[in-house]
Design an enzyme around this catalytic site. Sequence first.
Site, PDB file in Angstrom:
ATOM      1  N   HIS A 178      -6.825  -9.878   5.938  1.00  0.00           N
ATOM      2  CA  HIS A 178      -7.030  -8.963   4.808  1.00  0.00           C
ATOM      3  C   HIS A 178      -5.784  -8.146   4.489  1.00  0.00           C
ATOM      4  CE1 HIS A 178      -8.344  -5.954   7.930  1.00  0.00           C
ATOM      5  NE2 HIS A 178      -7.829  -5.097   7.073  1.00  0.00           N
ATOM      6  N   ASP A 203      -9.793 -12.972  11.347  1.00  0.00           N
ATOM      7  CA  ASP A 203      -9.052 -12.148  10.393  1.00  0.00           C
ATOM      8  C   ASP A 203      -7.553 -12.073  10.725  1.00  0.00           C
ATOM      9  OD1 ASP A 203      -8.248 -10.276   8.538  1.00  0.00           O
ATOM     10  OD2 ASP A 203      -9.950  -8.943   8.862  1.00  0.00           O
ATOM     11  N   SER A 206      -5.225  -1.942  10.989  1.00  0.00           N
ATOM     12  CA  SER A 206      -5.472  -3.355  10.750  1.00  0.00           C
ATOM     13  C   SER A 206      -4.221  -4.142  11.067  1.00  0.00           C
ATOM     14  CB  SER A 206      -5.836  -3.598   9.299  1.00  0.00           C
ATOM     15  OG  SER A 206      -7.196  -3.436   9.154  1.00  0.00           O
TER      16      SER A 206
HETATM   17  N1  ARG Z   1     -13.167  -3.126   7.222  1.00  0.00           N
HETATM   18  C1  ARG Z   1     -11.897  -3.685   7.532  1.00  0.00           C
HETATM   19  C2  ARG Z   1     -10.812  -2.667   7.161  1.00  0.00           C
HETATM   20  O1  ARG Z   1     -11.023  -1.601   6.780  1.00  0.00           O
HETATM   21  C3  ARG Z   1     -11.692  -5.031   6.937  1.00  0.00           C
HETATM   22  C4  ARG Z   1     -11.626  -5.097   5.448  1.00  0.00           C
HETATM   23  C5  ARG Z   1     -11.438  -6.456   4.837  1.00  0.00           C
HETATM   24  N2  ARG Z   1     -12.626  -7.262   4.841  1.00  0.00           N
HETATM   25  C6  ARG Z   1     -13.581  -7.288   3.866  1.00  0.00           C
HETATM   26  N3  ARG Z   1     -14.637  -8.014   4.051  1.00  0.00           N
HETATM   27  N4  ARG Z   1     -13.493  -6.611   2.748  1.00  0.00           N
HETATM   28  O2  ARG Z   1      -9.951  -2.739   6.473  1.00  0.00           O
HETATM   29  N1  GLU Z   2      -9.712  -2.769   8.477  1.00  0.00           N
HETATM   30  C1  GLU Z   2      -9.032  -1.532   8.626  1.00  0.00           C
HETATM   31  C2  GLU Z   2      -7.623  -1.521   8.030  1.00  0.00           C
HETATM   32  O1  GLU Z   2      -7.379  -2.101   7.013  1.00  0.00           O
HETATM   33  C3  GLU Z   2      -8.966  -1.185  10.050  1.00  0.00           C
HETATM   34  C4  GLU Z   2     -10.291  -0.859  10.477  1.00  0.00           C
HETATM   35  C5  GLU Z   2     -10.528   0.595  10.524  1.00  0.00           C
HETATM   36  O2  GLU Z   2     -10.453   1.327   9.536  1.00  0.00           O
HETATM   37  O3  GLU Z   2     -10.804   0.949  11.658  1.00  0.00           O
HETATM   38  O4  GLU Z   2      -6.745  -0.871   8.479  1.00  0.00           O
END
Ligand code: ARG
Ligand code: GLU
Length: 730
Positions: free
Chosen positions: A89, A225, A656
């Site tokens: 991502h 990911d 991330s």
């Molecule tokens: N929650 C994770 C982070 O904050 C992954 C985000 C990307 N994945 C998604 N399904 N949108 O960034």
């Molecule tokens: N997916 C998140 C990011 O883009 C990291 C996950 C979180 O926020 O802990 O940095």
Amino acid sequence: MSKKNQIVSLVVASFCLLAFPLFAGEGMWLPHLLKALNEEEMHAMGMKINAEDIYSINHGSLKDAIVHFGGGCTGSIISSKGLLLTNHHCGYSFVQSHSTVDNNILKNGFWAQSFEQELSNPGLTATFIREIVDVTDNVLGDIPDSLTSKERQKMILANIAKTKADIRLEPFEKIVIKPFYKGLQYIAFITVTYKDVRLVGVPPESIGKFGGDTDNWAWPRHTGDFSIFRIYVDKDNHPAEYNIDNVPLKPIYHLPVSLDGAAEGDFTLVFGFPGRTNAYLPSIAVKQIIEDFDPAKIAIREQSLGVMKKYMVQSEALKLKYASRFARIANYWKKWIGEREGLIKTDALNHKRALEKRFLDRIDSVAIWKEKYGMVYRAFNDAYTINRDYQLSREIHYEAFAWNSQLMRFMHSIHRLASFERDPNAFNSYKQKIDDRVKGFYDAFDHDIDREIFAKVIAEYFKYMPQHMVSPKMFAKWNELGQSGEKMAAFFYDHSIIADSSAFLRLWKLPKDSLMSALHSDEGFNIINDHISYFYDYIEPGYNDNKLVIDSLQKIYMEGLMTVFPKKRFFPDANSTLRVSYGKVEGYTPNDSTTYTPFTYLNGVIAKYKPGDYEFDLPPKLLELYKNKDYGQYADRKGRLPVCFLGSNHTTGGNSGSPVLDGWGNLIGLNFDRVWEGTMSDYYYDIRLCRNIMVDTRYVLFLIDKLGDCHRLIQEMDLVQPKTENKVKE
Ligand code: ARG
Ligand code: GLU
């Protein structure tokens, strides 16, 4: 004692008084202070290396393998040829930009089988930290206590500028100075930024984003990911703009990659650039997040996501076009829902209130504490109460007029241009500057979808916005049109020149006076232009003034907490600087009848598989590899292929892509998310519930090797088996 020594000793003294055994978890620590603050605990938890191996200015250390990727994520260097590992991502928008309906690498994956096939990404950067220097004395040394917040701020900025100017840098180095502990401490980071960062490999989206938004922020998780890039440099191994003749970076250090993984209870370390936490808010601020800010933002995003989703499932071209945007908006929409639930469920407010009571009880017995800190909560209450409407309006403005409606976001540029109306030189030079942006915007503008989004979003805007904060002209229009979102959309999108691509681009060719007089004869333009002015002239400055007051109170409070609770250990809130979090591999119990183990495996991926589904489909080749149990050297001792695992490492957005290391400093995983029940950890960390989610290195290697057939990458890496070598029992 100097201010710097005071703060360092506050931090260090408080830690030394801590009684073992400790369980880390909460905290994002500064690499150069690990020796003083954390090393002993890290060793007790199972770390084999020393603080000096993590951060050193004398020799290559782990920090030399960590990069800030694209400004918002983290990446790590995993070969002697500058190979860079980050999340799927994090590379998403770059992969998207290389994809077309005919050659859809987002969908199908991409594996460069030679250096020549690696794809350049204009605008993408990777930044290393060369050195970390405490500059508190230089920044705060000569500032008298008697100054007002504004005067103080001015002096701090001047001192920062002077400190920067005094530090000698190589031509390719930069320096960033940031406040820590709410401004009690200032630290400089010497950075080196690389600008030729090429895409090397990425699994198909169905693996890299397996489970999509349904599984996002949740456990059990089965997402691969990751994506792989490479840093290129000039012949002297220095940063350079993209050039076909550039060569792969020879890094100072690169991470060995583990084939052994980690077992439950093992030590883990996450090294990266966490973006923002707010761990020391008073209860009134947390109350506003729960009751005011999160609900409004969630409601607005929900509307725009609904519209985008409707179109994305209808056509592959629209899916490709909106994929990155949808993912970005959905990500925090869901996070805020989880965060709010978590704050409520853990009773964070009452925990904060209890802390406040303990604080007041303690200061009662020491006159000087009472004098310094006695007023802090009352002052917080006043400041946060005054600020409430400003902050709410500001957040709602950004949601409705910047993040969710593309036309309205774009109008901020035209508003800026109009602000130079009486200054022809500034006008023309800004017009030239945004020329490409304007043409690009109208070329790509999806009138109908954006219109539908705006109709929904503007109705939510008026539902949540404090009335006295809406610009009078916008408010009058809303009433005149019967408070109908649909009619507001018709007004701006069907009857105004701003949403008419060809008419606007025709106007754009005119000289300043004709352009501006045409714009001013358009009612839609005038209303939105006035609305944006109102935001910048009234809401934003009001918010900034309140913020200054709040920030200075937070600083007093931080100092108070550290003084009054000397046995408690405090970490500086995240601020996009390099940090170390550490914890253990461990599961959690989200409610009285569910306990999660910390591992998932490929059979769990297959169990979730839904052929043809939008989020849970899988490539046939993965199914084939599963059927044949063709896992090569990547299976665990029981023959299973590990996919994701959980740890009690304190992380946030920006972490991330952060590498996850074992006790020896080998790469065992890649951080990418947090669990649903723990998403409130930016404000309130609960060791029982807060877990970070990581993809197992062995899944990454398996996908590169067996799915992508990209053997050259595996050969480039240093694969190690630390447990086998050290004969650690599992
Ligand atoms: N929650 C994770 C982070 O904050 C992954 C985000 C990307 N994945 C998604 N399904 N949108 O960034
Ligand atoms: N997916 C998140 C990011 O883009 C990291 C996950 C979180 O926020 O802990 O940095």
